[in-house]
Design a protein around this motif. Structure first.
Motif, mmCIF file in Angstrom:
data_model
loop_
_atom_site.group_PDB
_atom_site.id
_atom_site.type_symbol
_atom_site.label_atom_id
_atom_site.label_comp_id
_atom_site.label_asym_id
_atom_site.label_seq_id
_atom_site.Cartn_x
_atom_site.Cartn_y
_atom_site.Cartn_z
ATOM 1 N N MET A 1 0.719 -1.337 -0.211
ATOM 2 C CA MET A 1 -0.062 0.190 -0.002
ATOM 3 C C MET A 1 0.650 1.496 -0.243
ATOM 4 S SD MET A 1 -3.216 -0.940 0.518
ATOM 5 C CE MET A 1 -4.281 -0.373 0.877
ATOM 6 N N THR A 2 2.096 1.233 -0.087
ATOM 7 C CA THR A 2 2.973 2.296 -0.188
ATOM 8 C C THR A 2 3.113 2.684 -1.179
ATOM 9 O OG1 THR A 2 4.910 1.489 -1.396
ATOM 10 C CG2 THR A 2 4.257 1.074 0.878
ATOM 11 N N VAL A 3 3.449 4.006 -1.774
ATOM 12 C CA VAL A 3 3.561 5.397 -2.828
ATOM 13 C C VAL A 3 5.143 5.851 -3.365
ATOM 14 C CG1 VAL A 3 2.991 7.762 -3.708
ATOM 15 C CG2 VAL A 3 0.820 5.534 -2.278
ATOM 16 N N LEU A 161 1.520 16.948 -0.649
ATOM 17 C CA LEU A 161 0.122 15.816 0.400
ATOM 18 C C LEU A 161 0.745 14.800 1.129
ATOM 19 C CD1 LEU A 161 -2.027 15.020 -2.479
ATOM 20 C CD2 LEU A 161 -2.610 16.562 -0.856
ATOM 21 N N GLY A 162 2.583 14.823 1.510
ATOM 22 C CA GLY A 162 2.547 14.046 2.070
ATOM 23 C C GLY A 162 2.321 12.410 1.917
ATOM 24 N N ALA A 163 2.170 12.434 0.395
ATOM 25 C CA ALA A 163 1.547 10.992 0.328
ATOM 26 C C ALA A 163 2.986 9.514 0.201
ATOM 27 C CB ALA A 163 0.339 11.545 -0.807
ATOM 28 N N VAL A 164 3.947 10.386 -0.117
ATOM 29 C CA VAL A 164 4.988 9.533 -0.841
ATOM 30 C C VAL A 164 5.637 9.302 0.190
ATOM 31 C CG1 VAL A 164 7.063 9.458 -1.955
ATOM 32 C CG2 VAL A 164 5.101 11.181 -2.751
ATOM 33 N N ASP A 165 5.704 7.116 0.460
ATOM 34 C CA ASP A 165 6.220 6.350 1.207
ATOM 35 C C ASP A 165 7.691 6.448 0.569
ATOM 36 O OD1 ASP A 165 4.472 6.061 2.774
ATOM 37 O OD2 ASP A 165 3.412 5.259 1.494
ATOM 38 N N GLU A 166 8.781 6.160 -0.097
ATOM 39 C CA GLU A 166 9.606 6.051 -0.980
ATOM 40 C C GLU A 166 9.784 6.448 -1.958
ATOM 41 O OE1 GLU A 166 11.666 1.880 1.440
ATOM 42 O OE2 GLU A 166 10.957 1.991 -0.592
#
Lengths: 211, 211
Positions: A1-3, A161-166
């Motif tokens: 579920m990572t972005v 948006l703070g949506a990126v994980d890696e």
């Protein structure tokens, strides 16, 4: 579920050269950013081609980047050289069988019916913003990653948006001198380095966003 | 006789944060770019201090960067927070014994007498342009390197003049979100990677200009 996102960038910070358009999809000089990747066996395989290099760590890194994504998000400018309302039957830069093989959500201000391509890629045109596109992509991806394909503005939107994980930068030793800058007005994000792998052609730099 | 620079840069491409000035010499957040270096034994030694870390490859890299230069060139903005004609007796940010220990050529539009400091550093104020400063620095350096100290505009000037032979970026995993960008309007320079050394705090990326 990572972005995640994976993107090639020049040493002076551009993901495409100057004068991007139908004649120069990657801008002037921009093709230099991709010379390292098109030679790889993993890249050729994802594009339905045989052969290619396997004797570089870049091959495994590209294989990892090209697999495991259940959905892709990209900006209109990455999908098409045209702007404004849709005209004609532009189907992307990637031929009849695009290399994504999953649903692709294209951010646009102009509605269009979904485009089903060969090999599992369907382009969905999302007009209600990056958060809606992310929600749709997450839902389509299930347990798999959502990959932000680009371009720079789309990457920037999701970072803000703070949506990126890696994310992983493939840093190519060239100055393009202008074009589409990857990082503009970044938020104050805490990040930590995951891994750096170096080759003469490209340096792969992977980071994680710290929350 | 080579010309080099060594500079710490954020992942989004800044060598100082926003609002640089007397209160924030490195701009807001800019001190994060230097946390890795001030802990090193080699850095402390060049600043007349004892102790510090030696158990990281960064220590040897910094020792190499800090030695072997016979002259340094820097921009006015790196030397002083003030602009315009010289007033008062500003002697740089580095105290009575600056860590350069060689002649330092400061690019400025405003003439000033040389400033002889303790420990071998003399600041010379050069008003006739970057090429004149380079000539003076080369002459002073003899067989040793000329080091471009910064800031960004000075580094850019010498890259555009084609005067730089080698350079090293110390890439720190942080987004500053604004400030002084290192690479702006770069020339189309061919470069090749010399060496990349990775640590959790900083990635040292060294390049050579190809002629």
């Amino acid at each position: 579920m990572t972005v995640t996102f994976d993107i090639s960038v020049s040493l002076d910070g551009y993901i495409a050269g100057p004068d991007q358009g139908a004649e120069h999809p990657l801008g002037r000089g921009g093709e230099q950013l991709h010379e390292w990747v098109v030679r790889l066996a993993s890249w050729r395989e994802s594009h339905g081609l045989e052969g290619g290099e396997t004797d570089t760590p870049s091959d495994a890194i590209m294989r990892e980047a090209a697999t495991g994504a259940g959905a892709v998000i990209m900006g209109r400018n990455m999908f098409s050289p045209t702007r404004g309302p849709w005209e004609g039957d532009w189907r992307g830069w990637w031929g009849d069988e695009p290399p994504f093989h999953v649903p692709v959500y294209v951010l646009t201000h102009h509605a269009r019916e979904p485009l089903e391509m060969a090999g599992g890629t369907t382009f969905h045109f999302v007009t209600d913003g990056p958060e809606a596109a992310l929600e749709a992509a997450r839902s389509a991806a299930g347990e798999q990653r959502v990959s932000i394909g680009g371009g720079a503005q789309t990457v920037q939107q999701y970072l803000r948006l703070g949506a990126v994980d890696e994310f992983q930068l493939h840093v190519v030793p060239v100055f393009l001198g202008g074009g589409e800058r990857l990082f503009v007005d970044m938020p104050e994000l805490a990040i930590e380095r995951v891994r750096v792998v170096d080759t003469p052609q490209v340096t792969h730099m992977k980071y994680r966003v710290v929350r």
